[in-house]
Design a protein around this motif. Structure first.
Motif, PDB file in Angstrom:
ATOM      1  N   ARG A 228       0.851  -1.192   0.000  1.00  0.00           N
ATOM      2  CA  ARG A 228       0.000   0.000   0.000  1.00  0.00           C
ATOM      3  C   ARG A 228       0.889   1.246   0.000  1.00  0.00           C
ATOM      4  NH1 ARG A 228      -2.441  -0.620   6.142  1.00  0.00           N
ATOM      5  NH2 ARG A 228      -0.438  -0.891   7.215  1.00  0.00           N
ATOM      6  N   LEU A 229       0.255   2.361  -0.381  1.00  0.00           N
ATOM      7  CA  LEU A 229       0.994   3.613  -0.507  1.00  0.00           C
ATOM      8  C   LEU A 229       1.134   4.285   0.849  1.00  0.00           C
ATOM      9  CD1 LEU A 229       2.311   5.776  -2.318  1.00  0.00           C
ATOM     10  CD2 LEU A 229       0.043   6.814  -2.551  1.00  0.00           C
ATOM     11  N   CYS A 230       2.367   4.654   1.171  1.00  0.00           N
ATOM     12  CA  CYS A 230       2.640   5.347   2.428  1.00  0.00           C
ATOM     13  C   CYS A 230       2.511   6.847   2.194  1.00  0.00           C
ATOM     14  CB  CYS A 230       4.042   4.982   2.929  1.00  0.00           C
ATOM     15  SG  CYS A 230       4.520   5.862   4.433  1.00  0.00           S
ATOM     16  N   ASN A 231       1.764   7.524   3.024  1.00  0.00           N
ATOM     17  CA  ASN A 231       1.576   8.968   2.898  1.00  0.00           C
ATOM     18  C   ASN A 231       2.782   9.760   3.362  1.00  0.00           C
ATOM     19  OD1 ASN A 231      -1.038   8.724   1.905  1.00  0.00           O
ATOM     20  ND2 ASN A 231      -1.906   8.605   3.968  1.00  0.00           N
ATOM     21  N   ASN A 232       3.750   9.098   3.985  1.00  0.00           N
ATOM     22  CA  ASN A 232       4.938   9.788   4.468  1.00  0.00           C
ATOM     23  C   ASN A 232       6.053   9.802   3.424  1.00  0.00           C
ATOM     24  OD1 ASN A 232       6.634  11.094   6.360  1.00  0.00           O
ATOM     25  ND2 ASN A 232       7.527   9.124   6.929  1.00  0.00           N
ATOM     26  N   CYS A 233       6.459   8.603   2.968  1.00  0.00           N
ATOM     27  CA  CYS A 233       7.549   8.503   1.996  1.00  0.00           C
ATOM     28  C   CYS A 233       7.059   8.397   0.562  1.00  0.00           C
ATOM     29  CB  CYS A 233       8.449   7.321   2.338  1.00  0.00           C
ATOM     30  SG  CYS A 233       7.622   5.720   2.276  1.00  0.00           S
ATOM     31  N   LYS A 234       5.730   8.315   0.359  1.00  0.00           N
ATOM     32  CA  LYS A 234       5.126   8.242  -0.974  1.00  0.00           C
ATOM     33  C   LYS A 234       5.633   7.037  -1.751  1.00  0.00           C
ATOM     34  CE  LYS A 234       3.137  12.123  -0.028  1.00  0.00           C
ATOM     35  NZ  LYS A 234       1.694  12.156   0.325  1.00  0.00           N
ATOM     36  N   GLN A 235       5.887   5.912  -1.032  1.00  0.00           N
ATOM     37  CA  GLN A 235       6.333   4.699  -1.685  1.00  0.00           C
ATOM     38  C   GLN A 235       5.394   3.554  -1.331  1.00  0.00           C
ATOM     39  OE1 GLN A 235      10.380   3.914  -0.610  1.00  0.00           O
ATOM     40  NE2 GLN A 235      11.191   5.787  -1.579  1.00  0.00           N
ATOM     41  N   MET A 236       5.366   2.529  -2.259  1.00  0.00           N
ATOM     42  CA  MET A 236       4.566   1.342  -2.022  1.00  0.00           C
ATOM     43  C   MET A 236       5.349   0.385  -1.107  1.00  0.00           C
ATOM     44  SD  MET A 236       1.771   1.860  -3.672  1.00  0.00           S
ATOM     45  CE  MET A 236       1.037   0.226  -3.710  1.00  0.00           C
ATOM     46  N   ASN A 243       4.185   3.733  11.049  1.00  0.00           N
ATOM     47  CA  ASN A 243       5.387   2.912  11.236  1.00  0.00           C
ATOM     48  C   ASN A 243       6.326   2.996  10.044  1.00  0.00           C
ATOM     49  OD1 ASN A 243       3.844   1.548   9.417  1.00  0.00           O
ATOM     50  ND2 ASN A 243       3.559  -0.296  10.667  1.00  0.00           N
ATOM     51  N   CYS A 244       6.377   4.145   9.415  1.00  0.00           N
ATOM     52  CA  CYS A 244       7.256   4.336   8.262  1.00  0.00           C
ATOM     53  C   CYS A 244       8.724   4.264   8.704  1.00  0.00           C
ATOM     54  CB  CYS A 244       6.973   5.687   7.602  1.00  0.00           C
ATOM     55  SG  CYS A 244       7.993   5.973   6.139  1.00  0.00           S
ATOM     56  N   PRO A 245       9.579   3.500   7.994  1.00  0.00           N
ATOM     57  CA  PRO A 245      11.006   3.419   8.386  1.00  0.00           C
ATOM     58  C   PRO A 245      11.771   4.718   8.145  1.00  0.00           C
ATOM     59  CG  PRO A 245      10.630   2.238   6.335  1.00  0.00           C
ATOM     60  CD  PRO A 245       9.284   2.637   6.831  1.00  0.00           C
ATOM     61  N   ASN A 246      11.215   5.651   7.341  1.00  0.00           N
ATOM     62  CA  ASN A 246      11.861   6.946   7.068  1.00  0.00           C
ATOM     63  C   ASN A 246      10.965   8.072   7.590  1.00  0.00           C
ATOM     64  OD1 ASN A 246      13.995   5.646   5.650  1.00  0.00           O
ATOM     65  ND2 ASN A 246      12.669   5.515   3.841  1.00  0.00           N
TER      66      ASN A 246
END
Length: 271
Positions: A228-236, A243-246
């Motif tokens: 799924r798309l992360c709203n923080n790093c804009k990556q799938m 819990n974004c690693p970046n």
């Protein structure tokens, strides 16, 4: 008189509880009704200490059995004040045998007690004469050994010779006992020939029966889930904004956007 009889048969704790019922009987109980059903006499007893509740006491003239609807004898093994009130009115001065529970009597826990000289220190009811005699022999043996500790060695050898002669007298074939036979003779009982060992009960606690997942299993389970798309790093990926690693990617993108907006504003001003 019924209290005197109870003091002779009951233990101290049970006697005090029975005495409490005897003392409350004349103060709280009152007969409010009577009826006959064949050989049964039904007496209605009102209890003032229990909100004037009425209990039925049934007495059988043939079997001399008496029951009460309060069920105290069935629960505790002690006669209730309602039955005591009725049987005391009939002139009974002792507790009937059928209402004496053996587990509350003094004889139920009485065991033999010996001194160093092998004599009984108190009276008791012997149940196994063989164990009694073995206990006396062991008491005499240990008492003799304690006396021999302060005597010369020749007296100890004399005792050893006497024991050897007695053993040869009772066992002329000199057959030695096995370890199991010695234990049986010491304990006074024989071992069972067939022993059934049952499997232990399976515990059913919280979490039982569940296998802990290894890191490999967790990785395989994570890879099988859709990305799924992360709203923080804009990556799938298999994470989201929480819990974004970046965690600092979002701030960096915002700074880049601000720099681009400033550059566009400067270009517009120059034009």
């Amino acid at each position: 008189m019924i209290e005197k009889h109870a003091s002779k048969i009951y233990t101290h704790t049970v006697f005090y509880e029975f005495q409490e019922q005897v003392q409350m009987a004349p103060c709280s109980c009152a007969v409010v009704g009577f009826s006959e059903q064949g050989n049964m006499h039904i007496i209605n007893v009102e209890d003032a200490y229990r909100k004037h509740r009425v209990f039925q006491v049934a007495h059988n003239n043939e079997s001399k059995e008496t029951t009460c609807t309060c069920k105290m004898f069935e629960r505790k093994g002690i006669l209730c004040k309602h039955i005591i009130w009725i049987i005391s009115g009939k002139g009974l001065q002792s507790i009937p045998e059928q209402y004496i529970e053996s587990r509350w009597t003094k004889k139920s826990y009485r065991k033999p007690l010996y001194g160093l000289d092998g004599k009984l220190l108190q009276d008791y009811d012997p149940t196994d004469l063989r164990k009694l005699e073995l206990s006396r022999v062991w008491s005499e043996f240990y008492a003799t050994i304690s006396v021999l500790n302060s005597m010369p060695d020749n007296r100890i050898k004399e005792l050893s010779l006497m024991l050897l002669q007695f053993r040869e007298k009772i066992n002329p074939t000199k057959e030695s006992l096995t370890k199991d036979q010695e234990l049986e003779m010491l304990l006074g009982c024989s071992a069972k020939s067939n022993i059934t060992v049952l499997p232990p009960k399976i515990a059913k606690n919280k979490g039982s029966g569940m296998r802990m997942k290894s890191n490999k299993d967790k990785a395989i389970e994570k890879a099988s889930k859709p990305k799924r798309l992360c709203n923080n790093c804009k990556q799938m990926g298999h994470h989201d904004k929480r819990n974004c690693p970046n965690p600092f990617v979002e701030h960096a993108l915002e700074e880049e956007d601000e720099e681009e907006n400033e550059m566009e504003d400067e270009d517009e001003e120059e034009e």
